[in-house]
Structures are given as C-alpha cells and as structure tokens.
Scaffold this active site. Structure first.
Site, PDB file in Angstrom:
ATOM      1  N   GLU A 210      41.118   2.201  17.458  1.00  0.00           N
ATOM      2  CA  GLU A 210      41.318   3.231  18.487  1.00  0.00           C
ATOM      3  C   GLU A 210      40.192   3.196  19.528  1.00  0.00           C
ATOM      4  O   GLU A 210      40.407   3.520  20.693  1.00  0.00           O
ATOM      5  CB  GLU A 210      41.438   4.615  17.850  1.00  0.00           C
ATOM      6  CG  GLU A 210      42.604   4.764  16.861  1.00  0.00           C
ATOM      7  CD  GLU A 210      43.959   4.321  17.404  1.00  0.00           C
ATOM      8  OE1 GLU A 210      44.160   4.365  18.639  1.00  0.00           O
ATOM      9  OE2 GLU A 210      44.824   3.919  16.595  1.00  0.00           O
TER      10      GLU A 210
ATOM     11  N   HIS B 129      41.264   0.861  22.215  1.00  0.00           N
ATOM     12  CA  HIS B 129      42.150   1.523  23.194  1.00  0.00           C
ATOM     13  C   HIS B 129      41.340   2.417  24.137  1.00  0.00           C
ATOM     14  O   HIS B 129      41.523   2.407  25.350  1.00  0.00           O
ATOM     15  CB  HIS B 129      43.163   2.404  22.462  1.00  0.00           C
ATOM     16  CG  HIS B 129      44.280   1.661  21.795  1.00  0.00           C
ATOM     17  ND1 HIS B 129      45.158   0.868  22.490  1.00  0.00           N
ATOM     18  CD2 HIS B 129      44.683   1.607  20.500  1.00  0.00           C
ATOM     19  CE1 HIS B 129      46.056   0.359  21.633  1.00  0.00           C
ATOM     20  NE2 HIS B 129      45.772   0.786  20.430  1.00  0.00           N
TER      21      HIS B 129
HETATM   22 ZN    ZN Z   1      46.952   0.423  18.765  1.00  0.00          ZN
END
Ligand code: ZN
Length: 494
Positions: A260, A263
């Site tokens: 994450e 991202h």
């Molecule tokens: Zn992902």
C-alpha cells in the site's frame, strides 16, 4: 475567463468532491460505527448523485468544444475530462445513485459474511450488484458488439485502452511458464519454514510505520490504520493506507503495508501542479499496481532487503522468528498453494488473478450467474491449485472487489506485475548499486528513480506509454518470467 479556465475550475470542484467521497469510503472501512451502515449508504448515494450530475453536466460538452488548452498537459487534461464526461453521460443518474447505495451496503454484508463463513448471506446482495454492473456495462458499451464488449467497457475505467482479448493473449503467454515453474518448485518437495513465534500487534504496527517511512511514505500527508482488507486511498496531500495484523504472521502486515505504501508513494509523488486535476492521480490501476508490486516484491522480498529487515524485526520483536537474513528471505518467498490471493507468493499470485479474470468476464457477459459462482470458483481453484477450498472465507468471500461493484479490476494486478518487472529491469541497469542500497535500508535513490521516471508525471501519458517512457522499452511479459525463473530457480535450486 476562457472556456478552458471555466472548465478547469469546474473540474477542480468535481475532483475535490471525489476526494471527499474517497475519504468517506476510507472512514467506512476503518472507524465507522457498525450501526451507521444504512445512513452511510444514503450519504454515499447522495454524494454520488452530485458527482454524477457534475460529470455528466451538459455544459461540459460546450466548454470542451470551446476550450483552447495552453499546452500539452492542458490538452491531456481536456481529453481525460472528455473521456469521463462521455462515460458519465451513458450512465443514468438513477443507476449511478443506486449502485453507490447498494455497493455501500454490500460491502458491509460481505464483511459479515466473510467473518461468519456464510456465502448464503452474501449471494443475494451480490446478485443485486451484478445486475447493476451488467446494466452499467451495457450502457457504457454503447451498442458495441462482441463477447467481451461489455467487460471491456468496465475494464476501461481501471485500465484505459486495455481490452479483455489483449490481456487474455498476454496472460496466455505467462501461464505455461508459471505453471511449469510452480510444478518444478513443488516437485522439489521441501518448503522453507515459516517464521516461528508470536508477534504482538502493537510491535507489528510500529514496525509497519517504520518500514513505510523507509520506503518514502510521507506521514505529514498520510496515516496508517487497520482495515479488513488493506487499501490505499486519496491523492495529493491526503493519501492514507490501511493494513491488517495476524499475531502469528508478521509478514502479512509488513508486506501489505509495503504494497500500500507503493500505491500511496505514487499518489504523493505526483507534481503538485497537477493536484485536483485529472492528471493529479495515478494514470491507471495497472500502473498503480506496478508501483505497489515493485515496492512489495522486487524490493521488499529481495535477498538484499531481507538483510536489513532481519535486523529491524529483531529490534521490534526481540527475535525475528528466523535464524538469519537468509532464513527470513526464504520465509518471505515460500511457494505454497495457499487459498488467499493477498497472501500468495509471486509464483501463485498470477494464477489467482487469471481465475478471477475468467470468472468475472463470464459474470458480466451473463455466461455465469451468482448462484453458480461458488461452485465455479471452487472447481477452478481445485484445478489450478491442486487443493480444495476449505472454507468460504478462503474462497469466494476473500476479496472485497465484487461487493464494491468493482469488475474489470482484477486483471490490472497481473498487468502491474508485468510492468513492475519491466521497470525493475530498467532500474537495475541504470542503478547498478541499487542492491547494496536496499541491503542498507537506504531506498531513497531507488524510489527516487521511480519518482522521477514515472510517479511525478501522474496522468500525463496513457498507461502503456507511461511505462514505456520510464523503462525506455515497450512493456512485455518476458522480464516478469525471467525475474521469477531466476529468483525462484536460485531459491529452490532448480
Ligand atoms: Zn494494490
């Protein structure tokens, strides 16, 4: 004011409201009290109505027609606004609001059904979601024919320019070598031990924060919370991530967090000049996933990073749970035919995706009904993984996507893996000292390469071109296959 300036000012408010909507979703998955579910569904539907009305506002067509963008970035923003406008006008307001309401409820039902291993509880609301998405797909396909025309229309939201046929051809190139690699690894008949011990939740969360920081996550513009399904949310100056904790297995929390962070780092790195414009977010989910998977796998699951991580884990838990860096590296790369996609090793991961891709294509096309979905899932899983699904939470109920009405998203994970391997090949050639830096926990130059080459540009170029520009070559399947075969060939002495 020029038509272009009027358009961009209007769009800025739409983008800001979309960020508010994302924050409500974040709230729902992290801190919302359970009794608020029905009211939240209404709140989401109301906000979606406002957003939909803005995206399909008839004045947009006039402004777009009359706008003279000042530069290439302006022209690209204009094209993206036009694209979103065309999609929005095809979806009736009633359908947009109803989808927001039903998917908001369905996610709550999914979480309860998953906790109780109760597929029967989930299927009726999933059937409602599928009916709404089929209606949306038909509207978006706008009369286009062909067996995947409707699926392509949904896919286009997450990966503009991609088609089911194109992805299927690429996946067909991956599949035989992945299956062969998996068979050779499992044929060795020895699996490295998992970590041993108990790893207290608070210590895991502290380490997750430390590791996110090492990967460049900016806590001044972000935060980490717990959720059932890890995700990242938001763009610009408020980009949040979530993780989950299992006290028996600290690697789940660690690698979810690193994923994450990939991202979030992408969103945080986009030039602030693009904030609250269509250029101010990651350009597609495949490109997004290339960042999260590269952070998680090419960096996070490397031998070099294991040598740094072993020290950090020993400091956090008193005992890393592995005899040394090499044992930790082996534990972080165990190849086992497990049930859960988010916990899958790099060899099995894409097989999880190919299966979901085929099932959801059939669902959207009407070739498969929700009543037959669990059997279809379990049959395919047994065929691809050689073991029977032991409980629904490890099968059909494991992913949030379909409850959220997200169809056409799964293939972007494998696309991201493919892009990540291309980027890593280019990065390693440019930065021969990358491995030594990673081993020292000094990731700045490595993440900096990605920031400069790719992340800061946001939506400036279309997805495939974004990858090609960063790599200096057109994306292909070979780098991923070569990376996996070299890494696991050495690990398992094939
Ligand atoms: Zn992902």
């Amino acid at each position: 004011m020029t038509a272009f300036a009027v358009l961009m000012a209007f769009q800025r408010e739409t983008e800001a409201l979309a960020q508010v909507m994302g924050r409500l979703e974040w709230d729902q998955q992290t801190v919302m009290p359970p009794g608020a579910a029905r009211q939240r569904a209404e709140e989401m539907a109301a906000l979606e109505s406002v957003l939909h009305a803005r995206r399909s506002d008839p004045r947009l067509a006039d402004w777009i027609a009359g706008a003279a963008p000042p530069d290439a970035a302006g022209a690209r923003a204009l094209a993206l606004i036009g694209r979103e406008h065309a999609r929005a006008t095809r979806i009736p307001l009633r359908l947009a609001a109803e989808t927001a309401r039903v998917t908001s409820l369905a996610q709550g039902v999914w979480a309860e059904a998953r906790a109780g291993d109760d597929v029967g509880r989930f299927l009726p609301v999933l059937a409602e979601v599928v009916a709404l998405k089929r209606e949306a797909a038909a509207a978006l396909a706008d009369g286009a024919e062909g067996q995947d025309a409707r699926y392509d229309a949904l896919l286009d939201e997450y990966e503009p320019g991609a088609t089911a046929a194109g992805l299927a051809a690429m996946f067909a190139e991956l599949r035989p070598r992945l299956v062969a690699l998996r068979a050779r690894i499992l044929g060795v008949g020895r699996t490295p031990p998992a970590l041993a011990g108990r790893f207290p939740a608070e210590a895991q969360l502290r380490l997750a924060r430390e590791v996110a920081g090492v990967f460049g996550y900016d806590f001044g513009r972000g935060r980490i919370d717990l959720a059932v399904h890890p995700f990242s949310s938001g763009s610009g100056s408020d980009v949040r991530i979530t993780t989950r904790i299992d006290e028996a297995d600290p690697l789940g929390c660690l690698y979810s967090t690193i994923h994450e962070t990939g991202h979030a780092a992408y969103e945080q790195a986009i030039d602030t000049a693009h904030a609250l414009t269509p250029l101010g977010r990651g350009v597609s989910m495949g490109v997004h996933e290339s960042q999260s998977r590269l952070y998680e796998n090419q960096i996070g699951r490397s031998r070099a990073f294991a040598s740094w991580l072993h020290g950090a884990m020993a400091r956090s838990f008193g005992d890393a749970g592995a005899a040394g860096p090499e044992a930790l590296y082996a534990a972080a790369n165990r190849v086992v035919p497990g049930f859960v996609r988010t916990e899958a090793d790099e060899v099995h991961y894409n097989l999880h995706i190919l299966m979901r891709f085929d099932l959801e294509r059939d669902l959207v096309a009407g070739r498969l009904e929700t009543g037959d979905l669990e059997a279809a899932w379990n049959d395919r899983f047994a065929a691809d993984f050689g073991v029977a699904v032991d409980r629904p939470a490890h099968g059909l109920l494991q992913d949030v996507h379909w409850s959220a009405g997200v169809f056409g998203y799964f293939p972007t994970y494998t696309l991201g893996n493919l892009y990540a391997a291309c980027l890593w090949q280019a990065l390693a050639a440019d930065l021969p000292e990358a491995e030594a830096m990673v081993a020292a926990g000094r990731l700045g130059p490595v993440t900096g390469w990605l920031r400069e080459r790719l992340q800061r540009h946001g939506g400036l170029a279309p997805p495939r071109e974004t990858i090609a520009r960063a790599c200096g070559f057109a994306p292909a399947a070979e780098p991923l296959l070569a990376y996996l075969e070299a890494k696991f060939g050495a690990l398992y002495r094939l």
